[in-house]
Write an enzyme that holds these catalytic residues in place. Structure first.
Site, PDB file in Angstrom:
ATOM      1  N   LYS A   1       0.792  -1.045  -0.079  1.00  0.00           N
ATOM      2  CA  LYS A   1       0.080  -0.240  -0.060  1.00  0.00           C
ATOM      3  C   LYS A   1       1.120   1.323   0.047  1.00  0.00           C
ATOM      4  O   LYS A   1       1.504   1.611   0.928  1.00  0.00           O
ATOM      5  CB  LYS A   1      -1.012  -0.021   1.224  1.00  0.00           C
ATOM      6  CG  LYS A   1      -1.886   1.089   1.224  1.00  0.00           C
ATOM      7  CD  LYS A   1      -3.017   1.133   2.580  1.00  0.00           C
ATOM      8  CE  LYS A   1      -3.929   1.837   2.387  1.00  0.00           C
ATOM      9  NZ  LYS A   1      -3.604   3.263   2.113  1.00  0.00           N
ATOM     10  N   TYR A   2       1.058   1.526  -1.000  1.00  0.00           N
ATOM     11  CA  TYR A   2       2.159   3.044  -1.207  1.00  0.00           C
ATOM     12  C   TYR A   2       1.389   4.092  -0.889  1.00  0.00           C
ATOM     13  O   TYR A   2       0.100   4.472  -0.738  1.00  0.00           O
ATOM     14  CB  TYR A   2       2.340   3.195  -2.850  1.00  0.00           C
ATOM     15  CG  TYR A   2       3.222   1.811  -3.586  1.00  0.00           C
ATOM     16  CD1 TYR A   2       4.428   1.782  -3.418  1.00  0.00           C
ATOM     17  CD2 TYR A   2       2.375   0.740  -3.862  1.00  0.00           C
ATOM     18  CE1 TYR A   2       5.126   0.662  -3.967  1.00  0.00           C
ATOM     19  CE2 TYR A   2       3.038  -0.488  -4.471  1.00  0.00           C
ATOM     20  CZ  TYR A   2       4.490  -0.472  -4.329  1.00  0.00           C
ATOM     21  OH  TYR A   2       5.068  -1.450  -4.980  1.00  0.00           O
TER      22      TYR A   2
END
Ligand code: ATP
Length: 880
Positions: free
Chosen positions: A469-470
């Site tokens: 999850k950037y």
């Protein structure tokens, strides 16, 4: 913009304005009659600025009436008829009996530059309505306070749509509208706003909107689109930049110009009521007569005025916008219209007719009504009234699903409404109003989970993908077969100009055979050489508008995670595994500029691997992981019940096995649950399709910050107290609120003193400085708070992400009152500030419904574990 006094002065300079006179003299009689504060204000404003003249106010008024009568004589017979029946404009005017003189009236008196006559209070204008038979011989002044038409005000809009009969009112309404140009009046919309505002009941809100929409659909379908825009407090979809661009000062000026208030009385009113719309209400209530003949507002007219304000640019645009605002306020009949015109101009309607409510209302209205000439089938009231409760709910919800699905794929009323008017609610709507290139679809959203264990429990028995999850900005990239690129944000704003470097890169990533596509990914700031991820803050430093490609200092990489459309074909109904395969095989990586999100595929058996992957994500500055169901396997344990809000409705899963405790335990747990008899659950079968605008459990977020604690809430700071000791220079504590989506009000939920740095406190104090535009004169009417008086009320405008220990019942805080208890609201224990959510507007703050859902979840887990807090002192002890 000139004040009314100045305008009179300007006019008085003109050679052809014999009617111009000393306004002191003009207002003299009214002032004698009612020495109100407004009259004094008017005196201050206008005294001595205009030439004297010999005409008395009565004479001038007669002249105006003569002109109005002349105009009226040229009106249509429908107009005539309606006024005869007492419903015309004249019937709404209070009158001053006098013989009409036939003198011509100077243009200056009617061109909108005439100052308003202030003086006698509305209550004192105790004169009978004028019927048409008399109006030719009667001098009418527009009584601004009492001008609501009686047909509109007697329609029972809040009745159940199953008993409401639009046909009963439409003929009379149309007659009345004909007298005012033919289109549905703004009074109709205002009436509904008032009703919606006066109830907390969601059913009543929906019913009122449904009945309003039905009247418009059957009586004036051309006004439907503007009605929907105005009721949802917008004029265009987010991806079309059409901003009103009005400062608060434009509204203040208009209130001064139109209602004859001076700055002091305006400030006093504002300090008293705290909301610009309420100020307009009070001001209009006090204003009794206006000499400029108001032109009744129509729904279309108001909407067009807003569009005109938004589209006026360049030199002199401020003046033009001001004139439109003044005009709207002048023409608003009565205090309620003024209130809602001003709230609309401030873009803060506060009626709670948010998107979802409007879509529900539209779907129901079109099940029951159609415009004349349309040939789609509608249901009769008796047909629906004969259905059992569940069967009726089913009819409503099927229609709702269709309309919501359309709007999720194509969120623009300009597209939806014309098709609805043509074909009503049917499956074809989804085809006629579906996914399209360069129109952003509403993104699919992830449900938050407490930790990996909860995620593994929720997805038991399913194959899923874990993805980094950037921490960047979500981007929806559209590219057509001509190579034209549009990039949209999470909130559907167009941001193509912000990322010229991405636009230039698109031709390189398009593999052979790709002509058009819509893909989604996270744009993250990266080091151009190493590709190392940088923080969200670095990305936030990038310029936002009209970025020249040569000036880009912050390099970004697009990490793609989904493909929703390919070569003219929507892929939304395909399983994620298939969409992902297309995304990975048909596009080409460009080092440090375009790649795919890092991922592993797993099942709940693989807890160790998942934990390692989670750690690796957080090691490289990712926020955690996103977990997505890969295939549409049928899951017999789960019902297929439609579930709008799984976070709230789902029954709590069994306490999960912590991944850190090892695979063995997790496996044992999985085995144990296999043996358990099947529990009846309300969970929806998890789909691997792309579900626009839905937050389902088929996408789960596991974040590092909260992996050991609860969910977080996005709250709105609304007030503060002077700090003590070291914090005496700052606001501390700060009062925070959730949003009641149904009523539009803000409900206080907790005070917070934790998580703020000194730098933050300082900046906060500077921003909410007493006397600044960010601070209000008192508690706004739309805030619910029963506790002790704060020292300062903030203009609600920010969203702060807050962590907390648990949720408690509270006698002081009104958040979610009525949802979990009729007497008590909810509050937070140990609230802690995490960060500002600059990417969220207050309309996206957490709702009371969401808070109530979290409370239920908490109670299901450990019922009664959190004791009710007895009083505010108790809250303070706990919270502070
Ligand atoms: P939401 O967007 O779900 O309403 P939010 O604004 O609080 O909530 P987050 O909780 O940070 O956002 O999580 C969702 C966001 O994570 C997405 O909108 C997207 O921008 C980002 N994201 C990063 N990596 C991914 C990924 N692999 N898949 C989906 N989203 C991702």
């Amino acid at each position: 913009m000139a004040s009314p006094a100045k305008k009179r002065k300007l006019n008085s300079d003109s050679k052809s304005s014999p009617a111009s006179r000393n306004l002191d003299y003009f207002f003299g009689k009214q002032r004698q009659a009612v020495p109100s504060r407004l009259a004094k204000d008017a005196e201050q404003e206008v005294g001595g600025t205009v030439d004297s003249s010999t005409l008395t106010d009565e004479e001038l008024a007669r002249k105006l009436q003569a002109e109005w009568d002349q105009e009226a004589a040229g009106r249509s017979s429908a107009d005539h008829e309606s006024r005869n029946s007492g419903f015309g404009e004249g019937s709404n005017s209070t009158s001053v009996s006098a013989e009409v003189e036939k003198d011509p009236v100077e243009e200056t008196a009617l061109n909108g530059n005439v100052g308003e006559v202030n003086g006698s209070d509305r209550g004192s204008a105790d004169v009978k309505p004028v019927l048409d038979s008399k109006s030719k011989n009667t001098l009418s002044l527009q009584a601004t306070g009492s001008a609501e038409d009686t047909i509109t005000s007697n329609i029972p809009f809040d009745e159940s749509p199953l008993t409401f009969e639009p046909a009963k009112y439409i003929k009379d309404l149309q007659g009345h509208w004909a007298a005012e140009g033919g289109n549905a009046s703004y009074a109709l919309l205002t009436r509904c706003f008032v009703l919606v505002n006066s109830t907390q009941s969601r059913i009543k809100i929906v019913d009122t909107l449904v009945n309003l929409l039905r009247i418009i659909i059957e009586g004036d379908p051309n006004s439907l689109l503007p009605t929907v825009w105005l009721a949802t407090n917008a004029i265009s979809p987010p991806y079309i930049s059409l901003e009103l661009g009005l400062g608060g000062s434009a509204i203040s000026k208009a209130l001064k110009n139109v209602c004859g208030l001076d700055s002091k009385s305006l400030k006093a009113l504002y300090d008293k009521v705290g909301d610009a719309g309420d100020v307009a209400f009070e001001a209009k209530k006090k204003q009794s007569f206006t000499l400029r003949k108001p032109k009744p507002l129509t729904i279309q007219g108001v909407y067009q005025s807003l569009v005109k304000i938004a589209s006026t640019q360049g030199t002199g645009s401020g003046e033009i916008k001001q004139r439109i605002v003044d005009r709207l306020l002048q023409d608003a009949r009565g205090p309620e219209e003024s209130r809602y015109v001003v709230r609309t101009l401030c873009q803060h309607l506060r009626i709670g007719a948010v998107k979802t409510t409007m879509l529900i209302a539209l779907s129901r209205a079109f099940l029951l009504s159609k415009p004349s000439g349309a040939d789609f089938p509608v249901k009769t009231r008796t047909e629906l009234a004969g259905l059992k409760k569940e069967a009726l709910a089913d009819v409503w919800s099927k229609a709702e699903e269709v309309v919501k699905a359309c709007f999720a794929k194509r969120p623009n009323y300009n597209d939806l409404i014309p098709v609805l008017l043509e074909i009503g609610v049917c499956d074809e709507l989804l085809v006629r109003c579906g996914l399209a290139l360069h129109i952003p679809l509403r993104p699919m959203l992830g449900s938050i989970t407490r930790d990996l264990s909860e995620m593994l429990t929720k997805l038991q028995g399913r194959d899923f993908s874990c993805e980094y999850k950037y921490d960047g900005q979500r981007a929806q990239v559209h590219c057509d077969s001509e190579g034209k690129v549009s990039i949209f944000s999470r909130h559907l704003e167009l941001m193509t100009d912000k990322y010229p470097d991405l636009v230039a890169m698109i031709p390189k990533i398009r593999g052979d055979g790709v002509s058009s596509f819509i893909m989604e990914g996270e744009v993250v700031a990266v080091d151009q050489e190493s590709g190392d991820l940088k923080t969200f803050q670095t990305l936030a430093n990038r310029a936002r508008k009209d970025v020249a490609i040569g000036s880009v200092r912050v390099n970004v990489c697009l990490f793609a995670f989904d493909l929703m459309y390919l070569n003219g074909e929507p892929l939304l109904d395909r399983p994620f595994r298939e969409r992902r395969e297309l995304l990975r095989s048909l596009f080409t990586e460009v080092p440090n500029q375009f790649t795919w999100v890092k991922s592993i595929d797993a099942t709940s058996q693989d807890s160790e691997t998942v934990l390692e992957f989670f750690k690796s994500a957080t090691d490289v500055k990712c926020e955690g992981i996103m977990v997505k169901i890969l295939d549409n396997l049928p899951n017999t344990k789960l019902t297929d019940e439609p579930d709008e809000n799984p976070e709230i409705k789902e029954s709590a899963p069994d306490p999960p096995a912590r991944p850190s405790k090892g695979k063995k335990k997790a496996n044992a747990k999985a085995k144990a649950s296999e043996k358990e008899p099947e529990k009846k659950t309300r969970r929806k079968a998890l789909l691997s399709t792309y579900e626009p605008d839905k937050r389902l459990d088929s996408w789960l977020k596991v974040k590092k910050d909260y992996s050991t604690t609860f969910d977080t809430l996005d709250l709105i700071p609304i007030a503060g107290w002077h700090g003590q000791g070291r914090k005496s220079k700052w606001w501390s504590p700060i009062l925070l609120a959730v949003r009641n989506e149904e009523t539009g009000s803000l409900e206080a939920v907790c005070k917070c003193i934790s998580g703020f740095t000194d730098t933050f406190y300082k900046a906060n104090k500077e921003f909410y400085e007493e006397g600044s535009e960010h601070v209000l004169g008192g508690k706004p009417s739309y805030v619910d708070y029963e506790g002790g008086h704060p020292d300062v009320w903030f203009e609600p405008q920010e969203v702060w992400e807050m962590a907390f220990a648990d949720i408690t019942l509270s006698p002081v805080y009104t958040a979610a009152i009525g949802l979990v208890s009729d007497e008590r609201g909810l509050s937070l224990r140990f609230p802690r500030f995490l960060k500002k959510r600059d990417d969220k507007s207050i309309d996206e703050a957490s709702t009371s419904e969401f808070l109530a859902g979290l409370w239920r979840k908490q109670e299901e887990k450990v019922p009664g574990a959190v004791k009710e807090v007895k009083d505010e002192a108790g809250v303070d002890e706990d919270v502070l």
